[in-house]
Each structure stands twice: as C-alpha cells, then as structure tokens.
Design a protein around this motif. Structure first.
Motif, PDB file in Angstrom:
ATOM      1  N   LEU A 113      -3.776  -5.698  -3.030  1.00  0.00           N
ATOM      2  CA  LEU A 113      -3.858  -4.431  -2.312  1.00  0.00           C
ATOM      3  C   LEU A 113      -4.093  -4.674  -0.830  1.00  0.00           C
ATOM      4  N   PHE A 114      -3.482  -3.824  -0.034  1.00  0.00           N
ATOM      5  CA  PHE A 114      -3.586  -3.886   1.423  1.00  0.00           C
ATOM      6  C   PHE A 114      -4.031  -2.527   1.943  1.00  0.00           C
ATOM      7  N   GLY A 115      -5.010  -2.514   2.841  1.00  0.00           N
ATOM      8  CA  GLY A 115      -5.416  -1.271   3.467  1.00  0.00           C
ATOM      9  C   GLY A 115      -4.277  -0.628   4.247  1.00  0.00           C
ATOM     10  N   GLU A 116      -3.345  -1.448   4.724  1.00  0.00           N
ATOM     11  CA  GLU A 116      -2.198  -0.932   5.484  1.00  0.00           C
ATOM     12  C   GLU A 116      -1.187  -0.204   4.603  1.00  0.00           C
ATOM     13  N   ASP A 117      -1.240  -0.412   3.290  1.00  0.00           N
ATOM     14  CA  ASP A 117      -0.370   0.282   2.337  1.00  0.00           C
ATOM     15  C   ASP A 117      -1.265   0.896   1.271  1.00  0.00           C
ATOM     16  N   PRO A 118      -1.858   2.057   1.566  1.00  0.00           N
ATOM     17  CA  PRO A 118      -2.870   2.614   0.678  1.00  0.00           C
ATOM     18  C   PRO A 118      -2.338   2.880  -0.734  1.00  0.00           C
ATOM     19  N   ALA A 119      -3.144   2.480  -1.702  1.00  0.00           N
ATOM     20  CA  ALA A 119      -2.853   2.720  -3.112  1.00  0.00           C
ATOM     21  C   ALA A 119      -4.177   2.839  -3.838  1.00  0.00           C
ATOM     22  N   ALA A 120      -4.160   3.573  -4.939  1.00  0.00           N
ATOM     23  CA  ALA A 120      -5.350   3.717  -5.775  1.00  0.00           C
ATOM     24  C   ALA A 120      -5.051   3.125  -7.141  1.00  0.00           C
ATOM     25  N   LEU A 121      -5.967   2.322  -7.641  1.00  0.00           N
ATOM     26  CA  LEU A 121      -5.837   1.759  -8.977  1.00  0.00           C
ATOM     27  C   LEU A 121      -6.860   2.445  -9.866  1.00  0.00           C
ATOM     28  N   VAL A 122      -6.375   3.092 -10.922  1.00  0.00           N
ATOM     29  CA  VAL A 122      -7.233   3.812 -11.853  1.00  0.00           C
ATOM     30  C   VAL A 122      -7.116   3.124 -13.208  1.00  0.00           C
ATOM     31  N   PHE A 123      -8.275   2.804 -13.810  1.00  0.00           N
ATOM     32  CA  PHE A 123      -8.235   2.109 -15.091  1.00  0.00           C
ATOM     33  C   PHE A 123      -9.321   2.630 -16.027  1.00  0.00           C
ATOM     34  N   PRO A 124      -9.035   2.539 -17.341  1.00  0.00           N
ATOM     35  CA  PRO A 124      -9.938   3.137 -18.322  1.00  0.00           C
ATOM     36  C   PRO A 124     -11.100   2.232 -18.712  1.00  0.00           C
ATOM     37  N   VAL A 125     -12.041   2.830 -19.407  1.00  0.00           N
ATOM     38  CA  VAL A 125     -13.152   2.117 -20.014  1.00  0.00           C
ATOM     39  C   VAL A 125     -12.600   0.943 -20.820  1.00  0.00           C
ATOM     40  N   GLY A 126     -13.343  -0.154 -20.855  1.00  0.00           N
ATOM     41  CA  GLY A 126     -12.934  -1.311 -21.648  1.00  0.00           C
ATOM     42  C   GLY A 126     -12.127  -2.345 -20.890  1.00  0.00           C
ATOM     43  N   MET A 127     -11.962  -2.148 -19.572  1.00  0.00           N
ATOM     44  CA  MET A 127     -11.251  -3.119 -18.747  1.00  0.00           C
ATOM     45  C   MET A 127     -12.269  -3.991 -18.013  1.00  0.00           C
ATOM     46  N   ASN A 176       3.596 -13.796   8.036  1.00  0.00           N
ATOM     47  CA  ASN A 176       4.697 -13.353   8.879  1.00  0.00           C
ATOM     48  C   ASN A 176       4.554 -11.856   9.120  1.00  0.00           C
ATOM     49  N   THR A 177       4.429 -11.442  10.381  1.00  0.00           N
ATOM     50  CA  THR A 177       4.181 -10.037  10.679  1.00  0.00           C
ATOM     51  C   THR A 177       5.380  -9.156  10.391  1.00  0.00           C
ATOM     52  N   THR A 178       6.569  -9.729  10.224  1.00  0.00           N
ATOM     53  CA  THR A 178       7.727  -8.916   9.873  1.00  0.00           C
ATOM     54  C   THR A 178       7.828  -8.709   8.365  1.00  0.00           C
ATOM     55  N   GLN A 179       7.001  -9.415   7.601  1.00  0.00           N
ATOM     56  CA  GLN A 179       7.002  -9.275   6.149  1.00  0.00           C
ATOM     57  C   GLN A 179       6.441  -7.910   5.771  1.00  0.00           C
ATOM     58  N   LEU A 180       7.083  -7.251   4.791  1.00  0.00           N
ATOM     59  CA  LEU A 180       6.616  -5.958   4.320  1.00  0.00           C
ATOM     60  C   LEU A 180       5.305  -6.137   3.563  1.00  0.00           C
ATOM     61  N   ILE A 181       4.288  -5.393   3.950  1.00  0.00           N
ATOM     62  CA  ILE A 181       3.010  -5.418   3.260  1.00  0.00           C
ATOM     63  C   ILE A 181       3.033  -4.282   2.257  1.00  0.00           C
ATOM     64  N   LYS A 182       2.936  -4.631   0.970  1.00  0.00           N
ATOM     65  CA  LYS A 182       3.046  -3.633  -0.090  1.00  0.00           C
ATOM     66  C   LYS A 182       1.995  -3.891  -1.155  1.00  0.00           C
ATOM     67  N   SER A 183       1.174  -2.900  -1.454  1.00  0.00           N
ATOM     68  CA  SER A 183       0.215  -2.990  -2.547  1.00  0.00           C
ATOM     69  C   SER A 183       0.988  -2.937  -3.851  1.00  0.00           C
ATOM     70  N   ALA A 184       0.722  -3.917  -4.755  1.00  0.00           N
ATOM     71  CA  ALA A 184       1.500  -4.000  -5.987  1.00  0.00           C
ATOM     72  C   ALA A 184       0.820  -4.882  -7.009  1.00  0.00           C
ATOM     73  N   GLN A 185       1.261  -4.756  -8.269  1.00  0.00           N
ATOM     74  CA  GLN A 185       0.858  -5.709  -9.292  1.00  0.00           C
ATOM     75  C   GLN A 185       1.640  -6.978  -9.034  1.00  0.00           C
ATOM     76  N   ILE A 186       0.960  -8.129  -8.993  1.00  0.00           N
ATOM     77  CA  ILE A 186       1.642  -9.376  -8.653  1.00  0.00           C
ATOM     78  C   ILE A 186       1.674 -10.384  -9.801  1.00  0.00           C
ATOM     79  N   ASP A 187       0.942 -10.116 -10.894  1.00  0.00           N
ATOM     80  CA  ASP A 187       0.943 -11.055 -12.008  1.00  0.00           C
ATOM     81  C   ASP A 187       0.458 -10.328 -13.256  1.00  0.00           C
ATOM     82  N   GLY A 188       0.782 -10.874 -14.414  1.00  0.00           N
ATOM     83  CA  GLY A 188       0.316 -10.330 -15.678  1.00  0.00           C
ATOM     84  C   GLY A 188       1.235  -9.266 -16.222  1.00  0.00           C
TER      85      GLY A 188
END
Length: 191
Positions: free
Chosen positions: A104-118, A2-14
């Motif tokens: 993640l969506f290119g339309e809602d830019p976000a950066a995910l940074v994670f440490p060694v061991g992931m 649905n194009t009216t749905q908000l596209i948001k980069s986010a954690q979705i599970d876990g």
C-alpha cells in the motif's frame, strides 16, 4: 524507486482471501488540497466499525502479527509505504490456511477490509500514518482477544522480504504460528 514508475496499492502475493476487500479510494484534488472518502457503508464489507484510530509508525517498524476471534478490521494508509500480510485461520473458510500480501502507498489511497479470523500484520518502509477501524472497542477485546504469533514464521507463507524490523516487546516474544494455533485450540476456537 524510479519516479516514473506507477505507484499502485495492490495485492502482490498469495491468494484472493474470502471476504477480504481492497477498495481503491478516489482522492479529489484541487488548489486547496484534497478530499477522500475513506469508508462507506454501501461498499458491502464485513465491517461495522465501533472504534477508529489514527496510528503513526516510524520507518522499519513491524506491527503484528495480531489475531482476533471477535472483530473485523479496516486499514487505510494515509501517508507512507507499507506491506500488509494476512493469513486466513477461520475454520471452514474456503481460503483457510492461505495467505496474501498487499503493498500500500499513501500516494494511491486504498482501504483493506478483512473479517474476524484473519491473522494480520503490517510493515512500514517509511514513516507512515494509517487509519484503523475495528468492530469491537479495545477496552472490550484488549485483555482476552489480542493474540499474536511471530511475524517471520515460515509457516505463515508471507514473503515480507525484510530483515530486523523494529518490534514491540510483545511481538519480539510472540510464539510460533503453531504455538498460536495450540493456544487458540486450548481456548476452544478450533473445536
């Protein structure tokens, strides 16, 4: 979608994983295009980058699951739509053996940074471009710190919701999560 749905980069599970940070980026648009800062030292993340890479992926491509014992990583989707899954394998971490899935969506830019061991992998729904940074250069880690496991192992507890992605030969022949852990234990990572 649905194009009216908000596209948001986010954690979705876990669960929220220790020292993992999803940073929303501000895209400044005007009649010429846009400008977005994709990394700042003052964010206070674990990453001290030494190598930056631009990666293009076709639709239905899965990259991973990768594991490194020596470097932190940064992932920023510039164009497209993807899932990024993490599994914490760090001995002694408060979130050891926990997983998280991000959309993640290119339309809602976000950066995910994670440490060694992931343990980490990404799936691309559409043709995509991402920027990746690591705290150790590939010539230094490629031969001896580039571990893998099967992307769809149920022990990962990552609900990808996909079937039959396009894989590299190495990913297609990767061991189970337990096989990865056994190899890392043999090499002394878990001792």
């Amino acid at each position: 979608m649905n194009t009216t749905q908000l596209i948001k980069s986010a954690q979705i599970d876990g669960v929220e994983l220790h020292q993992v940070r999803l940073v929303s980026l501000d895209e400044h648009k005007d009649h010429r295009g846009s400008f977005t800062e994709i990394f700042q030292d003052h964010w206070g993340t674990v990453l001290k980058p030494v190598q930056w890479s631009a990666v293009k992926s076709e639709a239905n491509v899965f990259r991973g699951m990768h594991f490194h014992v020596r470097h932190d990583e940064y992932f920023c989707l510039l164009e497209g739509h993807c899932l990024l899954g993490l599994r914490d394998l760090r001995p002694g971490s408060p979130t050891q053996h926990k997983s998280a899935l991000f959309e993640l969506f290119g339309e809602d830019p976000a950066a995910l940074v994670f440490p060694v061991g992931m343990l980490h992998g990404w799936y691309f729904f559409t043709p995509s471009i991402h920027v990746q940074a690591v705290s150790e250069a590939y010539p230094d880690y490629g031969a001896d710190d580039n571990w893998r496991c099967r992307w769809n192992d149920p022990e990962l507890e990552l609900n990808w919701g996909i079937e039959n992605p396009i894989l590299s030969d190495l990913a297609a022949n990767a061991p189970s999560l337990q096989g990865l852990i056994n190899g890392l234990t043999f090499k002394g990572y878990f001792s």
